[in-house]
Design a protein around this motif. Structure first.
Motif, PDB file in Angstrom:
ATOM      1  N   ASP A  96      41.197  60.535  17.309  1.00  0.00           N
ATOM      2  CA  ASP A  96      40.318  61.470  16.586  1.00  0.00           C
ATOM      3  C   ASP A  96      38.954  61.569  17.284  1.00  0.00           C
ATOM      4  OD1 ASP A  96      42.193  62.030  14.659  1.00  0.00           O
ATOM      5  OD2 ASP A  96      41.365  60.661  13.150  1.00  0.00           O
ATOM      6  N   VAL A  97      38.426  60.424  17.700  1.00  0.00           N
ATOM      7  CA  VAL A  97      37.137  60.416  18.419  1.00  0.00           C
ATOM      8  C   VAL A  97      37.282  61.207  19.727  1.00  0.00           C
ATOM      9  CG1 VAL A  97      35.506  58.915  19.661  1.00  0.00           C
ATOM     10  CG2 VAL A  97      36.318  58.260  17.393  1.00  0.00           C
ATOM     11  N   ALA A  98      38.401  60.983  20.411  1.00  0.00           N
ATOM     12  CA  ALA A  98      38.658  61.696  21.677  1.00  0.00           C
ATOM     13  C   ALA A  98      38.698  63.209  21.432  1.00  0.00           C
ATOM     14  CB  ALA A  98      39.981  61.218  22.283  1.00  0.00           C
ATOM     15  N   TRP A  99      39.403  63.587  20.378  1.00  0.00           N
ATOM     16  CA  TRP A  99      39.541  65.013  20.038  1.00  0.00           C
ATOM     17  C   TRP A  99      38.175  65.631  19.730  1.00  0.00           C
ATOM     18  CZ3 TRP A  99      43.605  68.455  19.848  1.00  0.00           C
ATOM     19  CH2 TRP A  99      43.350  69.670  19.183  1.00  0.00           C
ATOM     20  N   GLU A 100      37.396  64.935  18.903  1.00  0.00           N
ATOM     21  CA  GLU A 100      36.071  65.452  18.503  1.00  0.00           C
ATOM     22  C   GLU A 100      35.133  65.572  19.700  1.00  0.00           C
ATOM     23  OE1 GLU A 100      34.770  66.899  15.736  1.00  0.00           O
ATOM     24  OE2 GLU A 100      36.904  66.896  15.289  1.00  0.00           O
ATOM     25  N   THR A 101      35.248  64.642  20.632  1.00  0.00           N
ATOM     26  CA  THR A 101      34.427  64.703  21.845  1.00  0.00           C
ATOM     27  C   THR A 101      34.777  65.963  22.640  1.00  0.00           C
ATOM     28  OG1 THR A 101      34.374  62.296  21.947  1.00  0.00           O
ATOM     29  CG2 THR A 101      33.810  63.469  23.971  1.00  0.00           C
TER      30      THR A 101
END
Ligand code: ZN
Length: 303
Positions: A18-23
């Protein structure tokens, strides 16, 4: 008994994906395009710095000037040092570029965004567990993309600079892993020929261990990417890249306005992230086992 000797494995979770996606989404939404040497390229570097800092990891900006086919330009790398093994000076370095191809209005969701996110996701995983059994240097490079044709003053500015900084600071590097375009819904990760064979074996082993054996394959092609500067410096390096993105390798959505978030999936980011943590597990454990062999032997005798 080994579990007592070794720290818990680093695990890349759905939260990290999720963090990767948001970045990646933030870069696409707020910094398209982000060609090196432009204002939006600079803003992108500060966004990366912010997003890494939000995981709790320390991050630093490395601002430098270099010659380009369009004259002298300013570049911005981002580094994060995650040092968790006080007995060991060696780092594993993981590299992703965040810039987009100049002159093609490319959002770079996959090419730049996905792996920038993967590294931020990794920082998030490390800061959640705070127990990795080794040292990690994360490098977000500016100016991976060339302006005209790759050459001495065109392309790979950020990775060349990172290698210079590593040498200048006297940082010991055990292995360098360059990741590029690893968020495609239809994920097929390849390892080009100009990669360290030992690291290629570790990547294949990590995929197999994750039950995702078909994810990774070696190819006979040479790929120019940010790992080359590390190879040229005599550092064991590997490139993990999915160059088949909506078409034959080097076509499809690559370097077009079509490189958008809808072509990516969180599941692919999760699989790529798990491949990286699987590789780190091997790279960190190798040293831990050799350095603690004496102790293990003692324990084996006691058993
Ligand atoms: Zn590219």
């Amino acid at each position: 008994m080994i579990s007592i000797l070794l720290a818990a494995s680093l695990i890349f979770t759905a939260e990290d994906a999720d963090v990767a996606w948001e970045t990646a989404r933030t870069l696409v939404d707020e910094c398209t395009p982000r060609d090196a040497g432009t204002v939006r390229g600079k803003i992108a570097a500060y966004k990366v710095l912010d997003m890494v800092s939000a995981t709790g990891a320390d991050a630093e900006l490395d601002v430098f000037d270099a010659q380009t086919p369009r004259g002298k330009k300013r570049f911005h790398n981002v580094y994060s040092f995650l040092k968790f093994d006080p007995t060991n000076d060696e780092y594993v370095v993981i590299i992703s570029h965040f810039d987009t191809k100049s002159g093609v209005a490319c959002p770079g969701a996959n090419d730049g965004g996905s792996t920038t996110g993967l590294l931020t996701g990794l920082a998030n995983a490390v800061m959640r567990d705070r127990s990795i059994d080794g040292n990690l240097m994360l490098v977000w490079t500016d100016g991976e993309e060339c302006m005209d044709y790759y050459g001495q003053n065109d392309g790979f500015w950020g990775s060349k600079r990172a290698v210079q900084e590593i040498k200048r600071r006297g940082i010991k590097v055990k292995a360098a892993i360059c990741v590029d375009m690893l968020g495609d819904k239809d994920l097929k990760i390849t390892i080009p020929k100009n990669s360290s064979r030992a690291l290629a074996k570790i990547a294949c082993y990590a995929a197999k261990k994750a039950g995702d054996e078909k994810l990774v394959s070696t190819i006979d092609d040479l790929v120019k990417d940010d790992h080359v500067a590390f190879l040229e410096a005599g550092i064991k390096s590997i490139c993990l890249i999915d160059f088949e993105y909506g078409g034959a390798p080097g076509s499809g959505y690559w370097h077009t306005p079509e490189d958008t978030m809808d072509k990516l999936s969180k599941q692919s980011l999760l699989r790529s992230g798990r491949l990286l943590t699987g590789m780190l597990d091997v790279l960190f454990t190798k040293r831990s086992q050799s350095s603690s062999n004496g102790e293990q032997n003692k324990q084996n005798k006691n058993n």
